[in-house]
Design an enzyme around this catalytic site. Structure first.
Site, PDB file in Angstrom:
ATOM      1  N   ARG A 265       2.740  -2.321   0.923  1.00  0.00           N
ATOM      2  CA  ARG A 265       2.262  -0.864   0.662  1.00  0.00           C
ATOM      3  C   ARG A 265       2.218  -0.833  -0.632  1.00  0.00           C
ATOM      4  NH1 ARG A 265       1.027   3.558   4.727  1.00  0.00           N
ATOM      5  NH2 ARG A 265       0.483   5.382   3.138  1.00  0.00           N
TER       6      ARG A 265
ATOM      7  N   HIS B 110      -5.784  20.476   5.748  1.00  0.00           N
ATOM      8  CA  HIS B 110      -4.975  20.007   6.852  1.00  0.00           C
ATOM      9  C   HIS B 110      -5.574  21.044   8.042  1.00  0.00           C
ATOM     10  CE1 HIS B 110      -1.886  18.475   9.673  1.00  0.00           C
ATOM     11  NE2 HIS B 110      -1.664  20.012   9.950  1.00  0.00           N
TER      12      HIS B 110
END
Ligand code: GRF
Length: 209
Positions: A68, A110
């Site tokens: 990652r 969002h």
């Protein structure tokens, strides 16, 4: 245009928020333009929309990196090539790591009224909870999942026969308008962050205090 108007937009899906930003930036008085579009996957409509608009694109897939941390560094380096003043995560379904968050202000959108219903299923979770009002939130990204300082919110009613798709479309109609408004105002007027409180205006360029 100065660096202040340079946007890199990150997408993972249909890219209708991206399209709203592209449409807004056709007017020079908007003050911002999309200089590149990045994605974490191929074959998405958001990349098609960018290409149709003649905007450079890049794809950085998490699976192509051993860790990652390597992906975090790679996407930050790719974003940096386009020297943005603001990165807009518009339906980008990955959490950005420190290399990006420390180098650029990142705005996120969002489809729920944070801090309620964070995460990938905000619309579904709000519906399942039985709320009668939901909405959308534009916030500055931090290292958490939808936990950053809130810049703007708008409410959207939940109607008795809504399913997730219908409700999400109603939210997205509001979300696109709010994102375009807030990106434009931040770029044109600047902003400050004091703790969790974000204020737009009274300066040029984004600064944290
Ligand atoms: C938006 O509702 C965004 O908030 C959510 O996914 C949707 C992306 O829509 N995370 P689009 O790709 O901009 O059409």
């Amino acid at each position: 245009m100065s660096k202040a108007g340079r946007l890199v937009v990150l997408v993972s899906g249909s890219g209708t928020n991206l399209q709203a930003l592209l449409d807004a930036s056709a007017d020079p008085s908007y003050g911002a333009r999309v200089v590149a579009v990045g994605a974490d996957r191929d074959g998405i409509e958001g990349l098609v929309k960018a290409s149709k608009a003649g905007i450079p694109t890049f794809v950085e897939k998490l699976g192509n990196y051993p860790t990652r941390a390597d992906w975090d560094a790679a996407i930050a380096a790719k974003i940096a090539e386009y020297d943005p003043s603001l990165v807009v995560s518009a339906g980008f379904m990955k959490i950005l790591g420190a290399p990006t968050l420390e180098a650029f202000p990142v705005l996120n959108t969002h489809p729920a009224l944070l801090p309620s219903f964070p995460g990938a299923h905000g619309v579904r979770d709000a519906l399942a909870h039985g709320v009668k009002v939901t909405g959308c939130t534009v916030m500055l990204a931090d290292a958490g999942v939808d936990t950053g300082p809130i810049v703007a919110q708008e409410t959207v009613p939940v109607l008795p026969d809504d399913d997730e798709a219908v409700l999400h479309e109603r939210i997205k109609t509001v979300e696109r308008r709010l994102l375009v408004e807030i990106v434009g105002r931040m770029v044109r007027e600047g902003w400050t962050v004091s703790g969790r409180i974000v204020r737009i205006g009274n300066q040029t360029g984004g600064e944290s205090t």
